[in-house]
Structures are given as structure tokens and as C-alpha cells.
Design an enzyme around this catalytic site. Structure first.
Site, short mmCIF file in Angstrom:
data_model
loop_
_atom_site.label_atom_id
_atom_site.label_comp_id
_atom_site.label_asym_id
_atom_site.label_seq_id
_atom_site.Cartn_x
_atom_site.Cartn_y
_atom_site.Cartn_z
N GLU A 116 -18.68 -53.85 -10.48
CA GLU A 116 -20.10 -53.40 -10.42
C GLU A 116 -20.53 -53.36 -11.97
OE1 GLU A 116 -20.56 -49.43 -8.54
OE2 GLU A 116 -18.69 -48.95 -9.17
N LYS A 167 -18.88 -40.62 -4.79
CA LYS A 167 -19.97 -40.53 -6.07
C LYS A 167 -19.40 -39.45 -6.82
CE LYS A 167 -24.38 -41.22 -7.58
NZ LYS A 167 -24.17 -42.12 -8.89
N ARG A 209 -24.71 -39.94 2.02
CA ARG A 209 -23.79 -40.44 0.95
C ARG A 209 -23.13 -39.23 0.57
NH1 ARG A 209 -24.97 -44.82 -3.44
NH2 ARG A 209 -26.00 -42.84 -4.41
N1 PMP Z 1 -22.69 -47.87 -9.12
C1 PMP Z 1 -22.46 -46.64 -9.85
C2 PMP Z 1 -21.12 -46.63 -10.41
C3 PMP Z 1 -23.45 -45.82 -9.83
O1 PMP Z 1 -23.18 -44.73 -10.49
C4 PMP Z 1 -24.70 -45.96 -9.26
C5 PMP Z 1 -25.63 -44.96 -9.19
N2 PMP Z 1 -26.44 -44.92 -10.52
C6 PMP Z 1 -24.89 -47.15 -8.65
C7 PMP Z 1 -23.98 -48.22 -8.56
C8 PMP Z 1 -26.13 -47.41 -7.97
O2 PMP Z 1 -26.33 -46.88 -6.67
P1 PMP Z 1 -27.74 -46.31 -6.10
O3 PMP Z 1 -28.30 -47.63 -5.74
O4 PMP Z 1 -27.34 -45.64 -4.87
O5 PMP Z 1 -28.54 -45.57 -7.06
#
Ligand code: PMP
Length: 291
Positions: free
Chosen positions: A184, A151, A52
Site C-alpha cells: 500500500e 491501525k 474497525r
Molecule cells: N493504509 C494506511 C497505512 C493508512 O494509514 C490508511 C488511512 N489513512 C489507509 C491505508 C486508508 O484507509 P482508509 O480508507 O480507511 O482511510
């Protein structure tokens, strides 16, 4: 033993780990990051996080000055140097040092940082009792502005959302997109359970494609649950049987109230518990070995 941080190929102390005020990561949020967990000396989903990271880099045309394999090894070595078995890893790649203008061509080389730190977990009662959340006024960045699948170091919208959550006296926030669809949490993905089926927003509404989200979808399929990626409104949250958040930091956390509406009977539901436990088992039994 003191903390060791990876900074551009060197292992340095926390006090020595400094970046320039001309770094475009600081000046413009021009960079990307990852957040990983280490459970019992094994880095959970290391290859997926590295993948990622490189996808985020590709999207913003950032050349990471090392191969994926070197990146994997740098993570393993940084955890090893810290000699801790249960930690959080924060990986950052900035555009690097440049001039004061935004043009990334002034930045000769990206800066790679890997921080290993102890994890500050949510209190156990959050998992036992679930959390209250609110929807916030700050909209999730539109996919045609900067895709939330990158990200990136631009988390100011999420920070604004978190301020709203704090002011509301809640513990979590749900961000909508410009059309009012659920995206989210401020740093977690969301799942809704209705009549035994799991629903989660599709990536095109504007979400980070969470690695925990992918993991839960895999576990759901393994365990015979139906999962659908579906566009949802606040109404779908209010009438849900169960809701939970997922993320590397939070793991799987039950949500028991949204904007004052109790979810289900106001207690974490059975399917949520199933995934809290299935995820815990997985993180404790898999991962990239460090020691
Ligand atoms: N959404 C956002 C905006 C995030 O920053 C994160 C990571 N903390 C997640 C979802 C969850 O992603 P992951 O399961 O890859 O940690």
C-alpha cells in the site's frame, strides 16, 4: 468559535487537551487510531470506522471503556460542539497511564481522544494531473510481526517511508512487504487498472483494510467493474494502464508515474476518473447526520 476536543468523556479546549507523559500511547505507541471525514454535516462511514477501531482494540487486547454506541454518540457530539460541517476527525485510544515498564497491566484505563480539525487537502492539481510516486526501501510491517490491519499508533515505518518519499522529491510512496510484493501507500491503499479490470493487494500481504478501499470495491461492483484482490509486484505497477490511491484523507487520487515509469499515457485514466467522481458523489450524499 474555538476548537473542542473530546478527552475521556470531557469536552475541552485544544489548550486543555493534554495527556500524561506516562501514557503508554506516548511511551510505546501502545494504542490505536482512526481517521474519518465529515462532508456537509454527515460523518462518512462512521459505523465502519468505529467497527474497525473495536477490531484493532480486540487484536491488541485493549479494552475501550465505552460501548460502540457511546463511541458513535461521542463522535457526533464532538462534531456538533465544533459546529463545522466539513472536517477531519482523528480518534485515538491509548492504553492509558501506567508505569514506565511496557506491561499494559499497569494501565488502569484506556484514554479516548476525539479531535475534530479542519482538513488540509492535497492541492486540486494533484487530482487533475495525478501524482508521481516511488517505491521505498522501508518494508511494510510483516503480518506476523504486527498486522497492518491493526491501525495502531506504531506508524514509524510509514514515517520512514514518507521521509524517503520527500527525499526523492515525489508525492507518494509505495511500500512493499518483505517478499517484495506491493502492499500500500504510506497512508493510502492502492488500486491498479489493467484491461478494464481493477486489482488491489489482498489483506494477507500486509495492508490496512481501508474503508475507502472497501467503498471503491463496492462501487466497482455496483457499476459493473470486475475487482480482484491480487498479489502484485512492481512490474505489475510499471505495466498498469492506470493506478490510483484511496484513503479517507486523500479520497481517490490518480498516480501517473511510478519510479520514473509513466503509467498508461501519463495522465489520469478514464476508470480512475469514474471512481474519483463516484466517490465524491457518495460522500456528498450519504453519511451519519450530525446536525
Ligand atoms: N493504509 C494506511 C497505512 C493508512 O494509514 C490508511 C488511512 N489513512 C489507509 C491505508 C486508508 O484507509 P482508509 O480508507 O480507511 O482511510
Amino acid at each position: 468559535m474555538s476548537q473542542v476536543i473530546y478527552l475521556d468523556g470531557q469536552f475541552v479546549t485544544r489548550g486543555e487537551a493534554k495527556v500524561s507523559v506516562y501514557d503508554h500511547g506516548l511511551l510505546y505507541g501502545d494504542g490505536i487510531f482512526e481517521g474519518l471525514r465529515v462532508y456537509n454535516g454527515r460523518i462518512f462511514k462512521l459505523e465502519e470506522h468505529v467497527e474497525r477501531l473495536y477490531e484493532s482494540a480486540k487484536a491488541i487486547m485493549l479494552a475501550i471503556p465505552m460501548t460502540r454506541q457511546q463511541m458513535i454518540e461521542a463522535h457526533v457530539e464532538t462534531v456538533r460542539q465544533n459546529n463545522l460541517r466539513d472536517v477531519y476527525i482523528r480518534t485515538i485510544v491509548t492504553r492509558g497511564v501506567g508505569s514506565l515498564g511496557i506491561d499494559p497491566r499497569s494501565c488502569a484505563r484506556a484514554c479516548v481522544i476525539i479531535i475534530v480539525d479542519t482538513i488540509s487537502l492535497y492541492p486540486p492539481e494533484f487530482y487533475q494531473e495525478g501524482i508521481k510516486v516511488v517505491t521505498v526501501a522501508t518494508r511494510r510491517t510483516a503480518v506476523d510481526a504486527l498486522s497492518p490491519r491493526v491501525k495502531s499508533l506504531n506508524y514509524l515505518g510509514n514515517v520512514m517511508a514518507k521521509i524517503e518519499v520527500n527525499r526523492a522529491g515525489a508525492f507518494g510512496g509505495i511500500m512493499l512487504n518483505n517478499e517484495g510484493y506491493v502492499t500500500e501507500g504510506t497512508a493510502d491503499n492502492i488500486f491498479v487498472v489493467k484491461k478494464g479490470v481493477l486489482y488491489t493487494p489482498p489483506t494477507h500481504v500486509g495492508i490496512l483494510q481501508g474503508i475507502t478501499r472497501d467503498t471503491i470495491m463496492e462501487l466497482a461492483m455496483r457499476d459493473g467493474y470486475t475487482v480482484r484482490e491480487q498479489v502484485m509486484t512492481r512490474h505489475d505497477l510499471f505495466v498498469a494502464d492506470e493506478i490510483f490511491f484511496t484513503g479517507s484523507g486523500a479520497e481517490v487520487i490518480p498516480v501517473i508515474n511510478v519510479d520514473g515509469r509513466s503509467i498508461g499515457d501519463g495522465k489520469p485514466g478514464a476508470i480512475t476518473w469514474h471512481f474519483v467522481n463516484a466517490y465524491r458523489t457518495l460522500v456528498n450524499t450519504t453519511g451519519y447526520p450530525v446536525f
